[in-house]
Design a protein around this motif. Sequence first.
Motif, PDB file in Angstrom:
ATOM      1  N   UNK A 104       0.853  -1.182   0.000  1.00 33.72           N
ATOM      2  CA  UNK A 104       0.000   0.000   0.000  1.00 33.72           C
ATOM      3  C   UNK A 104       0.891   1.234   0.000  1.00 33.72           C
ATOM      4  N   UNK A 105       0.341   2.429   0.169  1.00 36.79           N
ATOM      5  CA  UNK A 105       1.208   3.622   0.134  1.00 36.79           C
ATOM      6  C   UNK A 105       2.288   3.662   1.190  1.00 36.79           C
ATOM      7  N   UNK A 106       2.214   2.794   2.212  1.00 29.49           N
ATOM      8  CA  UNK A 106       3.201   2.829   3.296  1.00 29.49           C
ATOM      9  C   UNK A 106       4.252   1.745   3.167  1.00 29.49           C
ATOM     10  N   UNK A 107       3.877   0.542   2.760  1.00 30.79           N
ATOM     11  CA  UNK A 107       4.832  -0.555   2.670  1.00 30.79           C
ATOM     12  C   UNK A 107       4.533  -1.383   1.426  1.00 30.79           C
ATOM     13  N   UNK A 108       5.556  -1.546   0.601  1.00 26.42           N
ATOM     14  CA  UNK A 108       5.421  -2.371  -0.598  1.00 26.42           C
ATOM     15  C   UNK A 108       6.712  -3.161  -0.785  1.00 26.42           C
ATOM     16  N   UNK A 109       6.581  -4.421  -1.208  1.00 30.10           N
ATOM     17  CA  UNK A 109       7.736  -5.282  -1.441  1.00 30.10           C
ATOM     18  C   UNK A 109       7.698  -5.749  -2.882  1.00 30.10           C
ATOM     19  N   UNK A 110       8.786  -5.498  -3.601  1.00 32.86           N
ATOM     20  CA  UNK A 110       8.828  -5.817  -5.030  1.00 32.86           C
ATOM     21  C   UNK A 110      10.236  -6.222  -5.430  1.00 32.86           C
ATOM     22  N   UNK A 111      10.360  -7.391  -6.066  1.00 36.51           N
ATOM     23  CA  UNK A 111      11.629  -7.789  -6.653  1.00 36.51           C
ATOM     24  C   UNK A 111      12.594  -8.444  -5.679  1.00 36.51           C
ATOM     25  N   UNK A 112      13.770  -8.783  -6.215  1.00 34.35           N
ATOM     26  CA  UNK A 112      14.808  -9.457  -5.439  1.00 34.35           C
ATOM     27  C   UNK A 112      16.142  -8.770  -5.661  1.00 34.35           C
ATOM     28  N   UNK A 148      11.636  -8.294 -10.346  1.00 35.63           N
ATOM     29  CA  UNK A 148      12.537  -7.196 -10.644  1.00 35.63           C
ATOM     30  C   UNK A 148      13.894  -7.436  -9.999  1.00 35.63           C
ATOM     31  N   UNK A 149      14.977  -7.265 -10.756  1.00 34.46           N
ATOM     32  CA  UNK A 149      16.324  -7.522 -10.258  1.00 34.46           C
ATOM     33  C   UNK A 149      16.972  -6.220  -9.805  1.00 34.46           C
ATOM     34  N   UNK A 150      17.621  -6.264  -8.636  1.00 28.81           N
ATOM     35  CA  UNK A 150      18.430  -5.171  -8.116  1.00 28.81           C
ATOM     36  C   UNK A 150      19.829  -5.704  -7.857  1.00 28.81           C
ATOM     37  N   UNK A 151      20.851  -4.927  -8.170  1.00 31.93           N
ATOM     38  CA  UNK A 151      22.209  -5.389  -7.880  1.00 31.93           C
ATOM     39  C   UNK A 151      23.169  -4.221  -7.750  1.00 31.93           C
ATOM     40  N   UNK A 152      24.050  -4.312  -6.757  1.00 31.51           N
ATOM     41  CA  UNK A 152      25.152  -3.361  -6.614  1.00 31.51           C
ATOM     42  C   UNK A 152      26.215  -3.727  -7.639  1.00 31.51           C
ATOM     43  N   UNK A 153      26.608  -2.754  -8.469  1.00 31.14           N
ATOM     44  CA  UNK A 153      27.531  -3.057  -9.574  1.00 31.14           C
ATOM     45  C   UNK A 153      28.889  -2.398  -9.434  1.00 31.14           C
ATOM     46  N   UNK A 154      28.984  -1.217  -8.833  1.00 34.14           N
ATOM     47  CA  UNK A 154      30.216  -0.426  -8.718  1.00 34.14           C
ATOM     48  C   UNK A 154      30.908  -0.397 -10.084  1.00 34.14           C
ATOM     49  N   UNK A 191      21.398  -7.768 -21.453  1.00 41.71           N
ATOM     50  CA  UNK A 191      21.109  -7.733 -22.889  1.00 41.71           C
ATOM     51  C   UNK A 191      20.719  -9.117 -23.404  1.00 41.71           C
ATOM     52  N   UNK A 192      21.367 -10.154 -22.907  1.00 38.00           N
ATOM     53  CA  UNK A 192      20.991 -11.504 -23.325  1.00 38.00           C
ATOM     54  C   UNK A 192      19.582 -11.844 -22.835  1.00 38.00           C
ATOM     55  N   UNK A 193      19.281 -11.479 -21.602  1.00 37.09           N
ATOM     56  CA  UNK A 193      17.948 -11.744 -21.065  1.00 37.09           C
ATOM     57  C   UNK A 193      16.892 -10.945 -21.825  1.00 37.09           C
ATOM     58  N   UNK A 194      17.226  -9.733 -22.184  1.00 36.47           N
ATOM     59  CA  UNK A 194      16.283  -8.841 -22.868  1.00 36.47           C
ATOM     60  C   UNK A 194      15.782  -9.422 -24.180  1.00 36.47           C
ATOM     61  N   UNK A 195      16.571 -10.272 -24.815  1.00 34.58           N
ATOM     62  CA  UNK A 195      16.146 -10.875 -26.081  1.00 34.58           C
ATOM     63  C   UNK A 195      14.948 -11.802 -25.892  1.00 34.58           C
ATOM     64  N   UNK A 196      14.816 -12.383 -24.709  1.00 32.88           N
ATOM     65  CA  UNK A 196      13.688 -13.275 -24.421  1.00 32.88           C
ATOM     66  C   UNK A 196      12.627 -12.632 -23.531  1.00 32.88           C
ATOM     67  N   UNK A 197      13.063 -11.758 -22.651  1.00 30.74           N
ATOM     68  CA  UNK A 197      12.163 -11.091 -21.713  1.00 30.74           C
ATOM     69  C   UNK A 197      12.435  -9.591 -21.759  1.00 30.74           C
ATOM     70  N   UNK A 198      11.722  -8.832 -22.584  1.00 32.01           N
ATOM     71  CA  UNK A 198      11.983  -7.392 -22.692  1.00 32.01           C
ATOM     72  C   UNK A 198      11.962  -6.713 -21.317  1.00 32.01           C
ATOM     73  N   UNK A 199      13.027  -5.969 -21.025  1.00 38.81           N
ATOM     74  CA  UNK A 199      13.220  -5.417 -19.682  1.00 38.81           C
ATOM     75  C   UNK A 199      12.747  -3.979 -19.528  1.00 38.81           C
ATOM     76  N   UNK A 200      12.533  -3.280 -20.624  1.00 42.47           N
ATOM     77  CA  UNK A 200      12.356  -1.826 -20.529  1.00 42.47           C
ATOM     78  C   UNK A 200      11.261  -1.428 -19.547  1.00 42.47           C
ATOM     79  N   UNK A 201      10.136  -2.108 -19.577  1.00 44.62           N
ATOM     80  CA  UNK A 201       9.025  -1.722 -18.693  1.00 44.62           C
ATOM     81  C   UNK A 201       9.202  -2.251 -17.276  1.00 44.62           C
ATOM     82  N   UNK A 202      10.178  -3.124 -17.065  1.00 44.26           N
ATOM     83  CA  UNK A 202      10.340  -3.740 -15.752  1.00 44.26           C
ATOM     84  C   UNK A 202      11.191  -2.898 -14.798  1.00 44.26           C
TER      85      UNK A 202
END
Length: 548
Positions: A297-305, A354-360, A371-382
């Motif tokens: 809800x507007x206070x707490x939401x959990x999305x992705x890994x 949804x994927x999150x990662x620290x990249x530095x 880019x390889x994943x995007x060919x099968x699962x378009x990422x732009x809207x994700x």
Amino acid sequence: MLFNGHVLTMEPAGAVQQAIAIRAGRILAVGSDAQIRRHVGSASQTIDLQGRTALPGLIDAHAHMEREGLKTLRPSLAHARSVGDVLNVVAQQAAIQPKGSWIITMPVGQPPFYFGGPDNLAEKRMPTREELDAVAPRHPVYIPGLFGNWGVPPGYSVLNSLALAANGMDQASCPDCTGIEVMRDEQGRATGQIIEHNKRPLLEFALLTRVPAFGFEDRLEGLRRSLPIYHAYGTTSIYEGHGSAPETIAVYRRLWEEGQLSMRTRLCVSPTWSNVKEAGEAMRDWLAFARGRGLGDPWLRISGVYIGLGGHAATATAVRKALPNTGWTGFVEWSNSIGDFEAYAWLAAEHDLRVHSVVVDRLAEVLEVFERINQSFPLHARRWVVEHVGRVSGPDIERLKRLGISVTSIPFYLLWKNGRDRLGEPDQGHAFVPQRSLLEAGLPVSAGSDNIPVSLFSAVWASVVRRERTTGQVIGPGQRLDRLQALQMVTRNGAYLSFEEHLKGTLAPGKLADIAVLSANPLSVADDGLADIHSELTLVDGRIVHRA
């Protein structure tokens, strides 16, 4: 009604206004005093801003908020300037704590960084085992070293005899404790002094396993104490893309259930799996609630890994054995090769997580996977997220745009605190945390505090001046932001991270009434005054959550 102010709406073409009308937690109107007074009725509450600057409530894109209050649960040594000062704190605790109970302090040094450790003391050393025994003979005593993300390793810890005995330190060895020095005397007896060189502390998970960990109630109380501290700097929303362990999520959930979560909180899952098979089963069977934009809800939401790249194998293994204890991190440690990372990311794409990662400095490798994943699962809207961005090339910026990847930066941590290593780079650091290039390319870059320190105005300051702390030199002068660009990262761009740009991040009719009234105007204060700005009045949902 807030009137007689200097209102920065942070709308893309928004002019500076004077007043804001609020009704039922939403912004009703923004404009001049005369325009807004038309909405005022006999039951309206009016607040004179007396010329102060108001702007949208700040959105911390990498907050680790729950840590701050935890620091207040242990005795502070911030005032200590000698071994005697440290011993006095321990003696005071021994006088009031039940016999046999643990005495655990905060590290030696000045928060929030604890730079220098024992160099802060006149003797340039930690107390000895015997000195601690003398002031607390009936209590196990542990003075921990710094958590590596706060300052700069090494960390210096010391235990008294009872604490050493409780952990079997006179007999046990720890072959997996890479980066840990257990100091011993000529007879091989532990002296109580331990030096850890790891950025992610391994000590309490692998060696000092009998030291009491933060429990659920500790973390809950810590979170309660964290909220007003963050609100005092104008923060009204957090986004925690670094991942939250199950117990951390449970703590936020409890506060939310009690109706006490005054911070709009967006979390992602820090997984406990150890291999691809476990990950596939968890994503299939247990993480449906975190798919897509998640549940909440507007206070707490959990999305992705959160999917980590790199990491220390011994630390990851030790932390999993110690769960639910995660120490200061609040997330579960990882140790992933780029191959492991790709396998997990493919699974996440298949399950709409949804994927999150620290990249530095490993952004290019991560983008190749995406880019390889995007060919099968378009990422732009994700809107997958790369965090803690360090070195970013021109081609990588184009790839980020093409894939629709969200970017978070931690400018104070990477530029000021750890920027010294970048001073010798041939491009003068132009490609390191290149916030201006990213913004000018049209990417909605956001910024986080990383809890060191809690104020997002430190991130704003670091983005504007880009000076590192040891020499004062500027890293990548051409990447310095102007004031509005820096504020954009901690307001409207932060809302984009959680798909909430239509709800918050700017002051416009219909949006959530999350507002910070500041101690100084961030557009005109001197550069070095930026980091000192705090909030004198913070509203969330139109309700006052902080008033100086």
